[in-house]
Design a protein around this motif. Structure first.
Motif, PDB file in Angstrom:
ATOM      1  N   LEU A  66       0.838  -1.207   0.000  1.00  0.00           N
ATOM      2  CA  LEU A  66       0.000   0.000   0.000  1.00  0.00           C
ATOM      3  C   LEU A  66       0.866   1.246   0.000  1.00  0.00           C
ATOM      4  O   LEU A  66       2.000   1.231   0.483  1.00  0.00           O
ATOM      5  N   TYR A  67       0.315   2.306  -0.587  1.00  0.00           N
ATOM      6  CA  TYR A  67       1.018   3.585  -0.683  1.00  0.00           C
ATOM      7  C   TYR A  67       0.044   4.709  -0.370  1.00  0.00           C
ATOM      8  O   TYR A  67      -1.050   4.753  -0.915  1.00  0.00           O
ATOM      9  N   GLN A  68       0.452   5.610   0.498  1.00  0.00           N
ATOM     10  CA  GLN A  68      -0.301   6.837   0.731  1.00  0.00           C
ATOM     11  C   GLN A  68       0.358   7.909  -0.124  1.00  0.00           C
ATOM     12  O   GLN A  68       1.252   8.617   0.328  1.00  0.00           O
ATOM     13  N   ILE A  69      -0.088   8.026  -1.337  1.00  0.00           N
ATOM     14  CA  ILE A  69       0.558   8.905  -2.316  1.00  0.00           C
ATOM     15  C   ILE A  69       0.590  10.354  -1.851  1.00  0.00           C
ATOM     16  O   ILE A  69       1.579  11.046  -2.045  1.00  0.00           O
ATOM     17  N   ASP A  70      -0.483  10.802  -1.216  1.00  0.00           N
ATOM     18  CA  ASP A  70      -0.525  12.200  -0.784  1.00  0.00           C
ATOM     19  C   ASP A  70       0.548  12.513   0.252  1.00  0.00           C
ATOM     20  O   ASP A  70       0.939  13.664   0.422  1.00  0.00           O
ATOM     21  N   GLN A  71       1.072  11.509   0.933  1.00  0.00           N
ATOM     22  CA  GLN A  71       2.150  11.715   1.898  1.00  0.00           C
ATOM     23  C   GLN A  71       3.530  11.444   1.298  1.00  0.00           C
ATOM     24  O   GLN A  71       4.538  11.708   1.927  1.00  0.00           O
ATOM     25  N   MET A  72       3.552  10.916   0.077  1.00  0.00           N
ATOM     26  CA  MET A  72       4.824  10.560  -0.558  1.00  0.00           C
ATOM     27  C   MET A  72       5.268  11.561  -1.604  1.00  0.00           C
ATOM     28  O   MET A  72       6.452  11.648  -1.901  1.00  0.00           O
ATOM     29  N   ARG A  73       4.321  12.267  -2.188  1.00  0.00           N
ATOM     30  CA  ARG A  73       4.638  13.157  -3.304  1.00  0.00           C
ATOM     31  C   ARG A  73       4.201  14.584  -3.003  1.00  0.00           C
ATOM     32  O   ARG A  73       3.150  14.803  -2.429  1.00  0.00           O
ATOM     33  N   GLU A  74       5.011  15.505  -3.448  1.00  0.00           N
ATOM     34  CA  GLU A  74       4.656  16.913  -3.315  1.00  0.00           C
ATOM     35  C   GLU A  74       4.000  17.442  -4.576  1.00  0.00           C
ATOM     36  O   GLU A  74       3.216  18.377  -4.529  1.00  0.00           O
ATOM     37  N   LEU A  75       4.330  16.847  -5.722  1.00  0.00           N
ATOM     38  CA  LEU A  75       3.758  17.302  -6.990  1.00  0.00           C
ATOM     39  C   LEU A  75       2.312  16.845  -7.118  1.00  0.00           C
ATOM     40  O   LEU A  75       1.930  15.803  -6.592  1.00  0.00           O
ATOM     41  N   ALA A  76       1.533  17.601  -7.835  1.00  0.00           N
ATOM     42  CA  ALA A  76       0.134  17.246  -8.057  1.00  0.00           C
ATOM     43  C   ALA A  76       0.030  15.970  -8.879  1.00  0.00           C
ATOM     44  O   ALA A  76       0.862  15.702  -9.742  1.00  0.00           O
ATOM     45  N   HIS A  77      -0.957  15.192  -8.586  1.00  0.00           N
ATOM     46  CA  HIS A  77      -1.232  13.975  -9.349  1.00  0.00           C
ATOM     47  C   HIS A  77      -2.720  13.987  -9.716  1.00  0.00           C
ATOM     48  O   HIS A  77      -3.520  13.232  -9.199  1.00  0.00           O
TER      49      HIS A  77
END
Length: 129
Positions: free
Chosen positions: A80-91
């Motif tokens: 599992l990945y919490q993308i909002d906590q891993m990336r600063e750039l917009a997705h």
């Protein structure tokens, strides 16, 4: 196929795979791939009603899938990945929710689907309790 089955599950807000017409990069994938075969990485984003503990319960409920990062081995893995906590750039092409990545190994697809089904069932039961 596994992709078709995943696309039908209500728990997932989005299924990410180049063979999915709704995925970013699908047009490019169709241009460069000479067959309908595709890579063994597929990700799902859970509906935002599911919290981190729900997704942890889901990942912990597997029998065939093992928890871990893939280096292309024969065993199916899940992470599992919490993308909002891993990336600063917009997705912006991604739905809101927690992402789970499946690395498909050499197990039979029907066995993997059954494993995902039972993990979803356990997750739902634990959410109610």
């Amino acid at each position: 196929t596994l992709l078709s089955w995943l696309l039908q599950q209500n728990e997932f807000a989005q299924v990410l795979h180049p063979a999915n017409p709704k995925s970013a990069g699908h047009t490019f994938w169709k241009e460069v791939c000479l067959s309908e075969l595709s890579a063994g990485l597929i990700s799902v984003i859970f509906d935002k009603k599911y919290n981190l503990q729900d997704i942890r319960n889901f990942c912990d409920a597997f029998n065939l899938f093992k928890l871990g990062f893939s280096w292309g081995g024969p065993v199916s893995l899940v992470m599992l990945y919490q993308i909002d906590q891993m990336r600063e750039l917009a997705h912006t092409h991604l739905q809101e929710g927690i992402l789970v990545r499946f690395c498909i190994g050499l197990e039979h697809p029907h066995d993997l689907i059954e494993d995902i089904q039972q993990a979803l069932k356990i997750m739902q039961q634990q959410k109610i309790e």
